[in-house]
Design an enzyme around this catalytic site. Structure first.
Site, mmCIF file in Angstrom:
data_model
loop_
_atom_site.group_PDB
_atom_site.id
_atom_site.type_symbol
_atom_site.label_atom_id
_atom_site.label_comp_id
_atom_site.label_asym_id
_atom_site.label_seq_id
_atom_site.Cartn_x
_atom_site.Cartn_y
_atom_site.Cartn_z
ATOM 1 N N ASP A 111 45.670 52.048 30.044
ATOM 2 C CA ASP A 111 46.253 53.387 30.120
ATOM 3 C C ASP A 111 45.191 54.468 30.289
ATOM 4 O O ASP A 111 44.002 54.215 30.110
ATOM 5 C CB ASP A 111 47.024 53.685 28.827
ATOM 6 C CG ASP A 111 48.407 53.067 28.862
ATOM 7 O OD1 ASP A 111 48.833 52.617 29.937
ATOM 8 O OD2 ASP A 111 49.050 53.033 27.794
ATOM 9 N N ARG B 120 47.929 49.842 20.316
ATOM 10 C CA ARG B 120 47.872 51.188 19.734
ATOM 11 C C ARG B 120 48.920 51.375 18.643
ATOM 12 O O ARG B 120 48.677 52.065 17.644
ATOM 13 C CB ARG B 120 48.012 52.241 20.832
ATOM 14 C CG ARG B 120 46.755 52.270 21.722
ATOM 15 C CD ARG B 120 46.964 53.054 22.998
ATOM 16 N NE ARG B 120 47.267 54.442 22.724
ATOM 17 C CZ ARG B 120 47.589 55.329 23.672
ATOM 18 N NH1 ARG B 120 47.655 54.939 24.942
ATOM 19 N NH2 ARG B 120 47.847 56.573 23.355
ATOM 20 N N ARG C 70 46.714 46.422 33.462
ATOM 21 C CA ARG C 70 46.466 47.863 33.460
ATOM 22 C C ARG C 70 45.797 48.249 32.154
ATOM 23 O O ARG C 70 46.001 47.609 31.134
ATOM 24 C CB ARG C 70 47.786 48.628 33.510
ATOM 25 C CG ARG C 70 48.688 48.208 34.611
ATOM 26 C CD ARG C 70 50.012 48.941 34.466
ATOM 27 N NE ARG C 70 50.935 48.474 35.490
ATOM 28 C CZ ARG C 70 52.000 49.152 35.883
ATOM 29 N NH1 ARG C 70 52.309 50.298 35.323
ATOM 30 N NH2 ARG C 70 52.781 48.676 36.831
#
Lengths: 260, 260
Positions: free
Chosen positions: A52, A197, A50
């Site tokens: 985000d 992140r 995935r």
């Protein structure tokens, strides 16, 4: 039935992430819709992982099976004709039956891009985190090398992580400076939720002088999210490249003449 | 009352051009709305010129008068706080009373960007015209030099032009190649409606080998729109820079440390 892999770029700004979900339009939805229009089949795609909401990809890899007889050398361009401008298939490859973009991925590289200076550049601001003040890139380089190797990265994942193990191996790290742009590349065997992140939020604290680079090993050892820095904004993050082992990797070569 | 000039960048993708109009959201509308929110005043701005729907700007110049006491060094950042991400004020300058961004402009530079190759780059495709096949840049360079100097550019303006004179002077032309990207810069004392886009459509025909570079003087001399090539797409065009004479130009300097 053919098993197909594609290397896909997207600007994630407009999407609620890669993977289909009940709310919001996703990259997966758009690609599946384009495949349906092109082939007439209801095809479910698998991504290498995935991304985000707001995160981009340069080299996301997807796989799917299809009955379509479209020749591989025309498949990418034909599908691009059905895709919106912010999603581009860079190449299409016929793979051995059973190939799966997520299960067989062994290596991923993320790029995180920051721009410093008073004002962002309107032409790149969709793909950069804007940091108003200069950052000490040397200090950031001294800090990031501590991530290399195998560690429990529990300090660098959001509380919601459901992964059984937080142990991952980071193979390569590098920080390139290009004027006011700072591009950080991190390659590993896998990444936890929000890991890049949170690494970048921590690195920016080091770059601001708030933390010494030598603090990084202690942050890792703490295995405690509250000991790391903040989570940096999604717009700076790009899934750059996904690696596969032999023999799959030999089919997943992009012809450079066909790519940007 | 103070007269203010600002240097503004925008990604024109989402806008119906720079100038306010009955239908569609424009860059001018967004800036005026942000100024109203910041200052409480209903301020009308003037741009150095219009840009069409989908056309971008790196160095558009606007001017307006205001009662606001906000210091110039804070005005740009304060206004950016009210603007959408695709419009960025790069600098703000207090000007002599009577300065007008359009009336006093004496020189404009446009950039037109093309990318060649099978697939566009998703991160730059908003700002490039995608040409599927390679172009002969040397031939394009041989063709474009014929534009230099004073000419009647009637061949390079859309039928709807209402300008009294189609005579303009082109001061500088250059074509830079960067991998698969081709950037053409054209500087002149003014431009007719769609002039740069029709020049570029003609140049692309030269680059494709459809026309010889030596045909360019005949196209100019014809003073007939039907003798030039097609109008190239808006997304490749960026208003790059606007020039003003002394004494105005001395106040309109961007501090490089504050810019990208």
């Amino acid at each position: 039935m053919r098993t197909v892999a594609m290397i896909v770029s997207y600007d994630g700004t407009a999407y609620s992430g890669f993977q289909s979900q009940p709310q919001g339009q996703t990259v997966q939805d758009e690609i599946q819709l384009a495949l349906q229009r092109l082939t007439g089949e209801a095809i479910k795609i698998d991504g290498s992982g995935r991304t985000d909401a707001g995160v981009h990809a340069y080299g996301q890899v997807i796989s799917f099976v299809t009955e379509s007889p479209i020749p591989m050398k025309r498949f990418a361009m034909a599908l691009n004709g059905w895709l919106p401008n912010d999603i581009i298939v860079r190449s299409a490859h016929e793979m051995p039956a059973g190939f799966h973009a997520r299960i067989h991925a062994v290596r991923k590289t993320y790029r995180y891009s920051i721009t410093t200076g008073k004002y962002p550049n309107v032409f790149t601001s969709r793909y950069r985190f804007h940091h108003y003040n200069p950052l000490d890139v040397d200090a950031m380089r001294k800090a990031i090398v501590h991530l290399l190797g195998e560690h429990d990265f529990s300090s660098f994942t959001s509380a919601g992580s459901t992964k059984r193990s937080h142990v991952r191996t980071i193979h390569e790290v590098s920080i390139e400076q290009d004027g006011e742009d700072i591009h950080t590349f991190v390659t590993g065997n896998g990444f936890l939720y929000n890991m890049v992140r949170i690494i970048m939020g921590t690195l920016m604290w080091v770059g601001e002088g708030k933390w010494e680079p030598e603090r990084m090993p202690r942050v890792i050892e703490a295995m405690d999210r509250s000991q790391a820095g903040p989570k940096a904004g999604a717009q700076g993050l790009t899934l750059w490249e996904v690696g596969y082992p032999e023999p799959f990797s030999q089919w997943l070569q992009i012809d450079p003449a066909n790519d940007m």
